[in-house]
Design an enzyme around this catalytic site. Structure first.
Site, PDB file in Angstrom:
ATOM      1  CB  VAL A  65       5.694  19.902  38.609  1.00 24.77           C
ATOM      2  CG1 VAL A  65       5.340  18.544  39.169  1.00 24.77           C
ATOM      3  CG2 VAL A  65       4.641  20.395  37.619  1.00 24.77           C
ATOM      4  CG  ASN A  91       1.199  12.068  34.314  1.00 25.74           C
ATOM      5  OD1 ASN A  91       0.804  11.718  33.210  1.00 25.74           O
ATOM      6  ND2 ASN A  91       0.358  12.399  35.303  1.00 25.74           N
ATOM      7  CB  SER A 150       0.818  16.292  24.162  1.00 23.86           C
ATOM      8  OG  SER A 150      -0.274  16.400  23.270  1.00 23.86           O
ATOM      9  CE1 TYR A 163      -0.971  20.339  27.040  1.00 20.89           C
ATOM     10  CE2 TYR A 163      -1.359  19.608  24.794  1.00 20.89           C
ATOM     11  CZ  TYR A 163      -1.226  19.327  26.137  1.00 20.89           C
ATOM     12  OH  TYR A 163      -1.352  18.028  26.578  1.00 20.89           O
ATOM     13  CB  ALA A 165       5.134  26.179  21.953  1.00 20.05           C
ATOM     14  CE  LYS A 167       1.954  18.208  27.609  1.00 20.29           C
ATOM     15  NZ  LYS A 167       2.315  17.407  28.796  1.00 20.29           N
ATOM     16  CB  ILE A 196      -5.465   9.376  26.963  1.00 21.25           C
ATOM     17  CG1 ILE A 196      -4.217   9.191  26.084  1.00 21.25           C
ATOM     18  CG2 ILE A 196      -5.584   8.260  28.005  1.00 21.25           C
ATOM     19  CD1 ILE A 196      -4.180   7.921  25.255  1.00 21.25           C
TER      20      ILE A 196
END
Ligand code: NAP
Length: 268
Positions: A65, A91, A150, A163, A165, A167, A196
């Site tokens: 991606v 995702n 998240s 991470y 920042a 998200k 999760i």
């Protein structure tokens, strides 16, 4: 309530395991045809078999991606096979513990060379896939895009700075794109998971060898889940259920929203 996705075509990125796999198979059960994207082709093929066993038409693509050319090809392959694209689930991602790039650090210990890899997957990947997918959706004058962010992008957690920042950018992107595309019949929403139990967390729980940083990160995740109102870690199906709702006509008046699915851990 009608969650029926009969005849719809859905791309799910990072669909070989975890929430992507659960979402793909739930789409298949609701009647959608699925495009299973992952960089792990072998694992993606297993999900393809499972989706076909349910009765869905399914194809596998290997699009990273973070690479716009590969993502454009993924959308072209989808159109060549199915002639339309109704749903995109952004995702694909890397896990907080033991993912790549390697275990996250405190921001003071990072260097600027390390930031792009994390922002590439958490933010640019979402932009790349959305940019490619909206072309056919605009022609169809319909579509539903669901971004998996998240709670690290809505709240804060240790070692989650870069991470988080990325998200957080994904959450903001959701709002802006929803505003831009609403009049074109395209809805854009976001699901923000808490902790999760996906494949890697299971591996960790079953005793996989970890670096001290990853072990510490995992402890933090467990503590976070335990102090939440529901007092437990979530499972991938609980994410998939909300994604399918957002993909379906049951959510026809919902756009620009971020829904945390987190046992009540964060209440933004
Ligand atoms: P997962 O089990 O690790 O699955 C993610 C899949 O995406 C893996 O198969 C991975 O392949 C693939 N992938 C990685 N980089 C990719 C790329 N550049 N292009 C295409 N595919 C790629 O993850 P998950 O736990 O289900 O997480 C799904 C999403 O939820 C992610 O965006 C994650 O950040 C977010 N999230 C997870 C949690 C949690 O507690 N699990 C919490 C909050 C948010 P490889 O395995 O080969 O890398």
């Amino acid at each position: 309530m009608n969650l029926n996705l009969e005849g719809k075509v859905a791309i799910v990125t990072g669909a070989a395991r975890g929430m992507g796999r659960a979402t793909t198979l739930t789409f298949a059960r609701e009647g959608a045809n699925v495009v299973i994207d992952d960089i792990d082709l072998e694992a993606a093929r297993l999900v393809e078999e499972e989706a076909r066993a349910i009765g869905a038409q399914a194809i596998v693509v290997r699009a990273d991606v973070t690479k716009p050319d590969e993502v454009r090809q993924m959308v072209n392959d989808t159109l060549a096979k199915f002639g339309r694209l109704d749903i995109l689930v952004n995702n694909a991602g890397i896990l907080y513990v033991n993912g790549k790039p390697a275990d996250r650090k405190f921001f003071k210990d990072t260097t600027e060379e390390e930031w792009p890899a994390e922002i590439d997957i958490t933010l640019y990947g979402v932009l790349n896939c959305s940019r490619a997918a909206i072309e056919p959706m605009l022609r169809q004058k319909s579509g539903s895009i669901i971004n998996i962010a998240s709670d690290a992008g809505r709240g804060a957690m240790p070692r989650g700075t870069v991470y988080g920042a990325g998200k957080g950018g994904c959450v903001a992107f959701t709002r802006h794109l929803a505003l831009e595309l609403g009049q074109s019949g395209i809805r854009v929403n976001c699901v923000s998971p808490g902790v999760i139990r996906t494949t890697r967390i299971e591996a960790i729980e079953s005793g996989a060898k970890l670096s001290p940083e990853a072990t510490e990160a995992h402890k933090v995740l467990e503590q976070l889940a335990q102090k939440s109102p529901l007092g437990r870690i979530g499972n991938p199906q609980e994410i998939a259920n909300v994604v399918v709702f957002l993909a379906s006509d049951a959510s026809s008046y919902v756009t620009g929203q971020t829904i945390s699915v987190n046992g009540g851990d964060l209440m933004p």
